[in-house]
Design a protein around this motif. Structure first.
Motif, PDB file in Angstrom:
ATOM      1  N   PHE A   6      17.033 -31.703  28.915  1.00 60.24           N
ATOM      2  CA  PHE A   6      16.337 -32.539  27.934  1.00 60.24           C
ATOM      3  C   PHE A   6      17.006 -32.510  26.560  1.00 60.24           C
ATOM      4  O   PHE A   6      16.422 -32.905  25.577  1.00 60.24           O
ATOM      5  N   PHE A   7      18.235 -32.023  26.501  1.00 53.99           N
ATOM      6  CA  PHE A   7      19.075 -32.003  25.299  1.00 53.99           C
ATOM      7  C   PHE A   7      18.446 -31.237  24.140  1.00 53.99           C
ATOM      8  O   PHE A   7      18.688 -31.532  22.985  1.00 53.99           O
ATOM      9  N   ASP A   8      17.643 -30.223  24.447  1.00 49.65           N
ATOM     10  CA  ASP A   8      17.130 -29.341  23.405  1.00 49.65           C
ATOM     11  C   ASP A   8      18.175 -28.297  23.039  1.00 49.65           C
ATOM     12  O   ASP A   8      18.170 -27.749  21.946  1.00 49.65           O
ATOM     13  N   SER A   9      19.078 -28.035  23.946  1.00 50.43           N
ATOM     14  CA  SER A   9      20.173 -27.097  23.712  1.00 50.43           C
ATOM     15  C   SER A   9      21.487 -27.819  24.017  1.00 50.43           C
ATOM     16  O   SER A   9      21.581 -28.571  24.982  1.00 50.43           O
ATOM     17  N   MET A  10      22.490 -27.582  23.193  1.00 54.99           N
ATOM     18  CA  MET A  10      23.780 -28.234  23.373  1.00 54.99           C
ATOM     19  C   MET A  10      24.661 -27.392  24.306  1.00 54.99           C
ATOM     20  O   MET A  10      24.800 -26.192  24.139  1.00 54.99           O
ATOM     21  N   LEU A  11      25.251 -28.042  25.283  1.00 50.94           N
ATOM     22  CA  LEU A  11      26.116 -27.383  26.252  1.00 50.94           C
ATOM     23  C   LEU A  11      27.570 -27.349  25.784  1.00 50.94           C
ATOM     24  O   LEU A  11      28.294 -26.395  26.041  1.00 50.94           O
ATOM     25  N   THR A  12      27.983 -28.359  25.058  1.00 50.35           N
ATOM     26  CA  THR A  12      29.383 -28.512  24.678  1.00 50.35           C
ATOM     27  C   THR A  12      29.937 -27.353  23.839  1.00 50.35           C
ATOM     28  O   THR A  12      31.082 -26.949  24.068  1.00 50.35           O
ATOM     29  N   THR A  17      35.382 -23.300  23.531  1.00 51.15           N
ATOM     30  CA  THR A  17      36.304 -22.159  23.522  1.00 51.15           C
ATOM     31  C   THR A  17      37.214 -22.197  24.745  1.00 51.15           C
ATOM     32  O   THR A  17      38.428 -21.964  24.635  1.00 51.15           O
ATOM     33  N   PHE A  18      36.657 -22.505  25.903  1.00 59.09           N
ATOM     34  CA  PHE A  18      37.459 -22.614  27.119  1.00 59.09           C
ATOM     35  C   PHE A  18      38.485 -23.739  26.999  1.00 59.09           C
ATOM     36  O   PHE A  18      39.659 -23.576  27.364  1.00 59.09           O
ATOM     37  N   VAL A  19      38.064 -24.865  26.461  1.00 60.97           N
ATOM     38  CA  VAL A  19      38.974 -26.003  26.274  1.00 60.97           C
ATOM     39  C   VAL A  19      40.086 -25.633  25.296  1.00 60.97           C
ATOM     40  O   VAL A  19      41.246 -26.011  25.492  1.00 60.97           O
ATOM     41  N   TYR A  20      39.758 -24.871  24.260  1.00 58.42           N
ATOM     42  CA  TYR A  20      40.759 -24.433  23.284  1.00 58.42           C
ATOM     43  C   TYR A  20      41.859 -23.604  23.973  1.00 58.42           C
ATOM     44  O   TYR A  20      43.051 -23.829  23.739  1.00 58.42           O
ATOM     45  N   LEU A  22      42.673 -23.655  27.128  1.00 55.33           N
ATOM     46  CA  LEU A  22      43.452 -24.550  27.990  1.00 55.33           C
ATOM     47  C   LEU A  22      44.461 -25.363  27.184  1.00 55.33           C
ATOM     48  O   LEU A  22      45.601 -25.567  27.630  1.00 55.33           O
ATOM     49  N   MET A  23      44.051 -25.814  26.017  1.00 52.57           N
ATOM     50  CA  MET A  23      44.961 -26.569  25.155  1.00 52.57           C
ATOM     51  C   MET A  23      46.122 -25.692  24.696  1.00 52.57           C
ATOM     52  O   MET A  23      47.274 -26.145  24.684  1.00 52.57           O
ATOM     53  N   LEU A  24      45.836 -24.447  24.331  1.00 54.61           N
ATOM     54  CA  LEU A  24      46.914 -23.546  23.922  1.00 54.61           C
ATOM     55  C   LEU A  24      47.884 -23.280  25.070  1.00 54.61           C
ATOM     56  O   LEU A  24      49.103 -23.226  24.861  1.00 54.61           O
ATOM     57  N   LEU A  25      47.361 -23.143  26.275  1.00 56.29           N
ATOM     58  CA  LEU A  25      48.227 -22.935  27.431  1.00 56.29           C
ATOM     59  C   LEU A  25      49.124 -24.155  27.671  1.00 56.29           C
ATOM     60  O   LEU A  25      50.327 -24.009  27.919  1.00 56.29           O
ATOM     61  N   SER A  26      48.555 -25.342  27.547  1.00 62.67           N
ATOM     62  CA  SER A  26      49.369 -26.544  27.751  1.00 62.67           C
ATOM     63  C   SER A  26      50.403 -26.719  26.641  1.00 62.67           C
ATOM     64  O   SER A  26      51.525 -27.166  26.902  1.00 62.67           O
ATOM     65  N   VAL A  27      50.061 -26.353  25.410  1.00 61.49           N
ATOM     66  CA  VAL A  27      51.026 -26.398  24.308  1.00 61.49           C
ATOM     67  C   VAL A  27      52.164 -25.416  24.567  1.00 61.49           C
ATOM     68  O   VAL A  27      53.340 -25.743  24.366  1.00 61.49           O
ATOM     69  N   LEU A  28      51.827 -24.234  25.042  1.00 60.19           N
ATOM     70  CA  LEU A  28      52.841 -23.225  25.336  1.00 60.19           C
ATOM     71  C   LEU A  28      53.789 -23.705  26.436  1.00 60.19           C
ATOM     72  O   LEU A  28      55.017 -23.609  26.305  1.00 60.19           O
ATOM     73  N   ILE A  29      53.244 -24.256  27.489  1.00 57.54           N
ATOM     74  CA  ILE A  29      54.076 -24.732  28.597  1.00 57.54           C
ATOM     75  C   ILE A  29      54.970 -25.887  28.158  1.00 57.54           C
ATOM     76  O   ILE A  29      56.169 -25.906  28.449  1.00 57.54           O
ATOM     77  N   SER A  30      54.395 -26.846  27.425  1.00 55.17           N
ATOM     78  CA  SER A  30      55.215 -27.987  27.005  1.00 55.17           C
ATOM     79  C   SER A  30      56.242 -27.582  25.944  1.00 55.17           C
ATOM     80  O   SER A  30      57.364 -28.091  25.943  1.00 55.17           O
ATOM     81  N   GLY A  31      55.888 -26.664  25.071  1.00 50.75           N
ATOM     82  CA  GLY A  31      56.842 -26.204  24.058  1.00 50.75           C
ATOM     83  C   GLY A  31      58.005 -25.463  24.667  1.00 50.75           C
ATOM     84  O   GLY A  31      59.173 -25.711  24.337  1.00 50.75           O
ATOM     85  N   ILE A  32      57.713 -24.552  25.575  1.00 52.98           N
ATOM     86  CA  ILE A  32      58.780 -23.799  26.234  1.00 52.98           C
ATOM     87  C   ILE A  32      59.610 -24.725  27.121  1.00 52.98           C
ATOM     88  O   ILE A  32      60.839 -24.607  27.186  1.00 52.98           O
ATOM     89  N   ALA A  54      49.645 -25.817  18.432  1.00 55.52           N
ATOM     90  CA  ALA A  54      48.668 -24.737  18.251  1.00 55.52           C
ATOM     91  C   ALA A  54      47.769 -25.010  17.043  1.00 55.52           C
ATOM     92  O   ALA A  54      46.549 -24.829  17.113  1.00 55.52           O
ATOM     93  N   ILE A  55      48.365 -25.461  15.954  1.00 54.36           N
ATOM     94  CA  ILE A  55      47.577 -25.772  14.766  1.00 54.36           C
ATOM     95  C   ILE A  55      46.674 -26.971  15.020  1.00 54.36           C
ATOM     96  O   ILE A  55      45.488 -26.962  14.655  1.00 54.36           O
ATOM     97  N   GLY A  56      47.198 -27.997  15.667  1.00 48.60           N
ATOM     98  CA  GLY A  56      46.398 -29.186  15.962  1.00 48.60           C
ATOM     99  C   GLY A  56      45.229 -28.883  16.883  1.00 48.60           C
ATOM    100  O   GLY A  56      44.119 -29.381  16.679  1.00 48.60           O
ATOM    101  N   ALA A  57      45.461 -28.064  17.913  1.00 48.62           N
ATOM    102  CA  ALA A  57      44.375 -27.697  18.829  1.00 48.62           C
ATOM    103  C   ALA A  57      43.285 -26.916  18.099  1.00 48.62           C
ATOM    104  O   ALA A  57      42.095 -27.154  18.304  1.00 48.62           O
ATOM    105  N   ARG A  58      43.706 -26.014  17.230  1.00 50.17           N
ATOM    106  CA  ARG A  58      42.728 -25.204  16.480  1.00 50.17           C
ATOM    107  C   ARG A  58      41.890 -26.089  15.558  1.00 50.17           C
ATOM    108  O   ARG A  58      40.662 -25.960  15.489  1.00 50.17           O
ATOM    109  N   ILE A  59      42.548 -26.990  14.841  1.00 52.02           N
ATOM    110  CA  ILE A  59      41.830 -27.872  13.916  1.00 52.02           C
ATOM    111  C   ILE A  59      40.858 -28.763  14.674  1.00 52.02           C
ATOM    112  O   ILE A  59      39.704 -28.928  14.265  1.00 52.02           O
TER     113      ILE A  59
END
Length: 82
Positions: A6-12, A17-20, A22-32, A54-59
């Motif tokens: 009923f959207f009384d609590s936010m799930l996102t 944190t998990f998505v962050y 994953l983004m760092l892992l993908s940045v690391l793989i593409s950078g290397i 890394a900076i863009g994902a954090r922001i």
């Protein structure tokens, strides 16, 4: 469970944190990959991807968290006024 349906609590915010990470892992793989495997990119392009990504994902994740914190604070204000 009722709060989520009923959207009384936010799930996102719990997922961000998990998505962050994953983004760092993908940045690391593409950078290397760009540093050592990429054609014409070179070492400095890979370093740019690592640092900028890394900076863009954090922001991006921090901006999302800020939106949900604003929502939580507005909920507290609304609950006080009732």
């Amino acid at each position: 469970m009722k709060d989520i349906f009923f959207f009384d609590s936010m799930l996102t915010p719990k997922i961000i944190t998990f998505v962050y990470w994953l983004m760092l892992l993908s940045v690391l793989i593409s950078g290397i990959g760009t540093m050592f495997i990429g054609h014409g990119g070179g070492f400095f392009a890979g370093m740019g991807i690592l640092i900028g990504g890394a900076i863009g994902a954090r922001i991006w994740c921090e901006l999302l968290i800020v939106l949900f914190k604003i929502h939580a604070n507005l909920q507290k204000i609304a609950d006080k006024s009732e």
